[in-house]
Write a protein that holds these residues in place. Structure first.
Motif, PDB file in Angstrom:
ATOM      1  N   LEU A  50     153.934  50.163   0.616  1.00  0.00           N
ATOM      2  CA  LEU A  50     152.970  49.598  -0.339  1.00  0.00           C
ATOM      3  C   LEU A  50     152.400  48.273   0.160  1.00  0.00           C
ATOM      4  O   LEU A  50     151.208  48.007   0.004  1.00  0.00           O
ATOM      5  CB  LEU A  50     153.634  49.416  -1.706  1.00  0.00           C
ATOM      6  CG  LEU A  50     152.790  48.737  -2.793  1.00  0.00           C
ATOM      7  CD1 LEU A  50     151.544  49.551  -3.110  1.00  0.00           C
ATOM      8  CD2 LEU A  50     153.613  48.512  -4.061  1.00  0.00           C
ATOM      9  N   LYS A  51     153.236  47.446   0.774  1.00  0.00           N
ATOM     10  CA  LYS A  51     152.757  46.127   1.209  1.00  0.00           C
ATOM     11  C   LYS A  51     151.638  46.233   2.234  1.00  0.00           C
ATOM     12  O   LYS A  51     150.858  45.305   2.407  1.00  0.00           O
ATOM     13  CB  LYS A  51     153.905  45.273   1.738  1.00  0.00           C
ATOM     14  CG  LYS A  51     154.599  45.803   2.976  1.00  0.00           C
ATOM     15  CD  LYS A  51     155.669  44.819   3.461  1.00  0.00           C
ATOM     16  CE  LYS A  51     156.329  45.284   4.745  1.00  0.00           C
ATOM     17  NZ  LYS A  51     157.148  46.510   4.555  1.00  0.00           N
ATOM     18  N   LEU A  56     143.814  46.688  -2.940  1.00  0.00           N
ATOM     19  CA  LEU A  56     143.599  47.104  -4.321  1.00  0.00           C
ATOM     20  C   LEU A  56     142.395  46.356  -4.901  1.00  0.00           C
ATOM     21  O   LEU A  56     142.341  45.129  -4.858  1.00  0.00           O
ATOM     22  CB  LEU A  56     144.857  46.802  -5.145  1.00  0.00           C
ATOM     23  CG  LEU A  56     144.955  47.392  -6.539  1.00  0.00           C
ATOM     24  CD1 LEU A  56     145.005  48.910  -6.499  1.00  0.00           C
ATOM     25  CD2 LEU A  56     146.212  46.866  -7.235  1.00  0.00           C
ATOM     26  N   ASP A  57     141.442  47.099  -5.425  1.00  0.00           N
ATOM     27  CA  ASP A  57     140.259  46.503  -6.054  1.00  0.00           C
ATOM     28  C   ASP A  57     140.638  46.123  -7.484  1.00  0.00           C
ATOM     29  O   ASP A  57     140.612  46.950  -8.394  1.00  0.00           O
ATOM     30  CB  ASP A  57     139.104  47.514  -6.034  1.00  0.00           C
ATOM     31  CG  ASP A  57     137.800  46.917  -6.554  1.00  0.00           C
ATOM     32  OD1 ASP A  57     137.840  45.889  -7.250  1.00  0.00           O
ATOM     33  OD2 ASP A  57     136.740  47.506  -6.267  1.00  0.00           O
ATOM     34  N   GLU A  58     141.008  44.856  -7.672  1.00  0.00           N
ATOM     35  CA  GLU A  58     141.544  44.433  -8.967  1.00  0.00           C
ATOM     36  C   GLU A  58     140.499  44.479 -10.075  1.00  0.00           C
ATOM     37  O   GLU A  58     140.822  44.763 -11.218  1.00  0.00           O
ATOM     38  CB  GLU A  58     142.168  43.039  -8.838  1.00  0.00           C
ATOM     39  CG  GLU A  58     143.413  43.054  -7.968  1.00  0.00           C
ATOM     40  CD  GLU A  58     144.184  41.745  -8.012  1.00  0.00           C
ATOM     41  OE1 GLU A  58     143.613  40.737  -8.483  1.00  0.00           O
ATOM     42  OE2 GLU A  58     145.351  41.746  -7.576  1.00  0.00           O
ATOM     43  N   ALA A  64     142.845  52.230  -2.640  1.00  0.00           N
ATOM     44  CA  ALA A  64     143.257  51.127  -1.767  1.00  0.00           C
ATOM     45  C   ALA A  64     143.771  51.662  -0.432  1.00  0.00           C
ATOM     46  O   ALA A  64     143.467  51.122   0.638  1.00  0.00           O
ATOM     47  CB  ALA A  64     144.333  50.285  -2.450  1.00  0.00           C
ATOM     48  N   LEU A  65     144.555  52.733  -0.487  1.00  0.00           N
ATOM     49  CA  LEU A  65     145.078  53.346   0.733  1.00  0.00           C
ATOM     50  C   LEU A  65     143.927  53.869   1.592  1.00  0.00           C
ATOM     51  O   LEU A  65     143.929  53.713   2.825  1.00  0.00           O
ATOM     52  CB  LEU A  65     146.053  54.471   0.377  1.00  0.00           C
ATOM     53  CG  LEU A  65     146.676  55.241   1.543  1.00  0.00           C
ATOM     54  CD1 LEU A  65     147.477  54.310   2.454  1.00  0.00           C
ATOM     55  CD2 LEU A  65     147.557  56.375   1.029  1.00  0.00           C
ATOM     56  N   ALA A  66     142.932  54.467   0.951  1.00  0.00           N
ATOM     57  CA  ALA A  66     141.765  54.975   1.682  1.00  0.00           C
ATOM     58  C   ALA A  66     141.010  53.834   2.358  1.00  0.00           C
ATOM     59  O   ALA A  66     140.584  53.952   3.513  1.00  0.00           O
ATOM     60  CB  ALA A  66     140.843  55.749   0.744  1.00  0.00           C
ATOM     61  N   GLU A  67     140.842  52.707   1.659  1.00  0.00           N
ATOM     62  CA  GLU A  67     140.157  51.542   2.237  1.00  0.00           C
ATOM     63  C   GLU A  67     140.956  50.970   3.401  1.00  0.00           C
ATOM     64  O   GLU A  67     140.396  50.597   4.430  1.00  0.00           O
ATOM     65  CB  GLU A  67     139.952  50.459   1.176  1.00  0.00           C
ATOM     66  CG  GLU A  67     138.731  50.666   0.293  1.00  0.00           C
ATOM     67  CD  GLU A  67     137.408  50.458   1.029  1.00  0.00           C
ATOM     68  OE1 GLU A  67     137.398  50.124   2.237  1.00  0.00           O
ATOM     69  OE2 GLU A  67     136.362  50.628   0.397  1.00  0.00           O
TER      70      GLU A  67
END
Length: 269
Positions: A29-30, A36-38, A173-176
């Motif tokens: 995760l880190k 992550l788009d907050e 987020a993972l995709a970005e």
């Protein structure tokens, strides 16, 4: 008739680090949490007003991310690949090692304006050069979706909506994060902006197009991507309606051309 747009055909072609596909499992995760788009999470998914983001949003996000790690609910994995290709009219033609056609994608072309089409961002077949396209499928796994479903069944709707919204944004987020890796591997990340909000405005070279969006609206193309990447190796399967399962997964075509951007094609304005 086919009218090609004015997209340049003499841009430098990057050399990929390998041809074909790779599977990467156990991504922590880190590694991708910072992507992550907050705003999309707090305002879009969770519906928080601006004044509640600091007092409620951030503490709840921290708590949820801790729980996801403690309960081992994230199984982030990627399958991606680099494929030789050329374009012809509105088609992107994927080639095999010998230069023969393996499969082709047909993309819509704008009816007015620049008359852009996704195929235009790749070398035309008659140029005699082979271009490269990157494809990726990422997933944060099925456990987070199963936990969301359990909350829904238990009528814990607020918890369900929060976790579900977060799971969607974590896949994004993972995709970005992986898209950035691809740009680095292709050697086109030199222009990446320092600030993350620049990333979300796509101020960099190398565009990521997900299936179903206006430039590539045909969901049946997912079957072609699946045929090339074999995402069942990371537990991702296609439904008969061409939806990805688990839902917390995304696919993408990554285009290295410096003029690539997000545009509307087809009948929509």
């Amino acid at each position: 008739g086919h009218v090609r747009s004015d997209v340049a055909t003499d841009n430098p072609l990057p050399t990929p680090p390998f041809w074909g596909t790779r599977v990467i499992k156990g991504i922590q995760l880190k590694e991708y949490a910072s992507w992550l788009d907050e705003t999309a999470l707090f305002r879009g998914q969770w519906g928080l007003t601006k004044d509640l983001v600091e007092s409620e949003g951030r503490p709840r996000l921290r708590g949820l991310l801790d729980r996801l790690q403690t309960d081992n609910l994230l199984e982030a994995a990627v399958v991606h690949g680099y494929f030789p290709c050329v374009s012809k009219n509105d088609d992107l033609i994927i080639l095999d090692e010998a230069g023969n056609e393996r499969t082709r994608f047909t993309f819509p072309r704008q009816r007015r304006g620049r008359r852009l089409c996704l195929a235009d961002f790749f070398r035309p077949q008659e140029a005699g050069e082979t271009d490269v396209v990157a494809l990726q499928v990422v997933t944060v796994g099925s456990r987070i979706g199963e936990e969301s479903a359990r909350l829904f069944e238990a009528d814990a709707y607020r918890d369900y909506l929060e976790l579900h919204g977060l799971s969607v944004q974590l896949a994004e987020a993972l995709a970005e994060y992986w898209h950035a890796r691809v740009r680095a591997e292709l050697g086109i990340s030199g222009g990446d902006p320092a600030a993350l909000d620049g990333m979300f405005r796509t101020e960099y070279q190398g565009c990521r197009y997900s299936l179903g969006y206006p430039a590539c609206p045909d969901l049946e193309d997912r079957a072609k991507i699946a045929g090339l990447l074999r995402p069942e190796r990371i537990g991702v399967h296609l439904s008969e309606e061409f939806q990805l399962h688990p839902e917390q997964s995304t696919d993408a075509i990554v285009v290295h051309h410096p003029e690539a951007s997000y545009f509307n094609a087809g009948g929509r304005a």
